[in-house]
Write an enzyme that holds these catalytic residues in place. Structure first.
Site, PDB file in Angstrom:
ATOM      1  N   GLU A  96       0.828  -1.211   0.000  1.00 54.13           N
ATOM      2  CA  GLU A  96       0.000   0.000   0.000  1.00 54.13           C
ATOM      3  C   GLU A  96       0.863   1.263   0.000  1.00 54.13           C
ATOM      4  O   GLU A  96       0.634   2.208   0.749  1.00 54.13           O
ATOM      5  CB  GLU A  96      -0.979   0.000   1.177  1.00 54.13           C
ATOM      6  CG  GLU A  96      -1.919  -1.186   1.217  1.00 54.13           C
ATOM      7  CD  GLU A  96      -2.922  -1.235   0.069  1.00 54.13           C
ATOM      8  OE1 GLU A  96      -2.996  -0.284  -0.736  1.00 54.13           O
ATOM      9  OE2 GLU A  96      -3.635  -2.257  -0.021  1.00 54.13           O
ATOM     10  N   TYR A 180     -15.459  -0.130  -4.344  1.00 56.71           N
ATOM     11  CA  TYR A 180     -14.705  -0.002  -5.597  1.00 56.71           C
ATOM     12  C   TYR A 180     -14.953  -1.216  -6.483  1.00 56.71           C
ATOM     13  O   TYR A 180     -15.265  -2.302  -6.002  1.00 56.71           O
ATOM     14  CB  TYR A 180     -13.196   0.054  -5.319  1.00 56.71           C
ATOM     15  CG  TYR A 180     -12.759   1.267  -4.549  1.00 56.71           C
ATOM     16  CD1 TYR A 180     -12.471   2.468  -5.184  1.00 56.71           C
ATOM     17  CD2 TYR A 180     -12.611   1.201  -3.161  1.00 56.71           C
ATOM     18  CE1 TYR A 180     -12.051   3.569  -4.468  1.00 56.71           C
ATOM     19  CE2 TYR A 180     -12.197   2.308  -2.436  1.00 56.71           C
ATOM     20  CZ  TYR A 180     -11.914   3.487  -3.093  1.00 56.71           C
ATOM     21  OH  TYR A 180     -11.504   4.575  -2.393  1.00 56.71           O
TER      22      TYR A 180
END
Length: 193
Positions: A96, A180
């Site tokens: 990330e 998403y």
């Protein structure tokens, strides 16, 4: 020829590298990161893995893929912590990366210059299709960049965009499939930005 510690040290220092794994959500970035780190562990290399402290979606400490594969990691507040905690290892993994501060490229470059293999995974674009966080700089500095693609949920083509399903303008919104979905360029543009 006698063993020369200085020559060995210099060769080790020159052996560092930066590898970037990028793509949209649900493209397998973390899965690929875990695969590479496990191979380094099998090779009996000293490995340390880091993730941003803010990423608690699946686990407080472990790096976890959407397929629920995981590997132990150290959550950190900022990129400079990686430099402190990862300076005495052979391989550093970072997940990330888009959520880290702008110091991450400097940290990765410093580690690589010391002979560390640095493997970084992160979103290359945010939900609006803009380059995300320190990822563009890392991609420019890397010896290798692997761009992985998800499958567009609308048409089945390779997806490179993370389309946000919920309203909001905040650039960072931790979420999964409820927030998403991966889309190809055409399907992403159909609904506008």
């Amino acid at each position: 020829m006698l063993f020369n510690e200085d020559v060995f040290k210099r060769r080790t220092e020159l052996g560092g590298s930066i590898e970037v794994i990028c793509g949209s959500m649900f493209s397998g970035k973390t899965e690929e990161l875990i695969r590479r780190l496990r191979r380094a562990q099998i090779a009996r290399l000293n490995v340390e893995i880091f993730k941003p402290k803010t990423d608690t979606r699946y686990d407080e400490t472990d790096v976890v893929s959407h397929d629920r594969n995981s590997i132990p990691s150290t959550p950190v507040e900022n990129a400079s912590s990686i430099l402190l905690l990862g300076s005495h290892v052979q391989v550093v993994g970072v997940d990330e990366a888009q959520f880290f501060d702008d110091e991450l490229p400097y940290v990765c470059n410093t580690l690589a210059n010391k002979g560390v293999r640095v493997i970084v995974a992160g979103l290359d674009m945010d939900f609006q299709g803009r380059p995300f966080g320190p990822m563009p700089q890392l991609m420019a500095m890397a010896e290798s960049v692997t761009k992985v693609h998800a499958v567009c949920v609308r048409c089945g083509n390779p997806a490179l965009y993370s389309y946000r399903l919920v309203p909001g303008e905040a650039r960072i919104l931790l979420g999964e499939k409820e927030s998403y979905e991966p889309r190809c360029r055409q399907c992403y543009l159909e609904d506008g930005l």
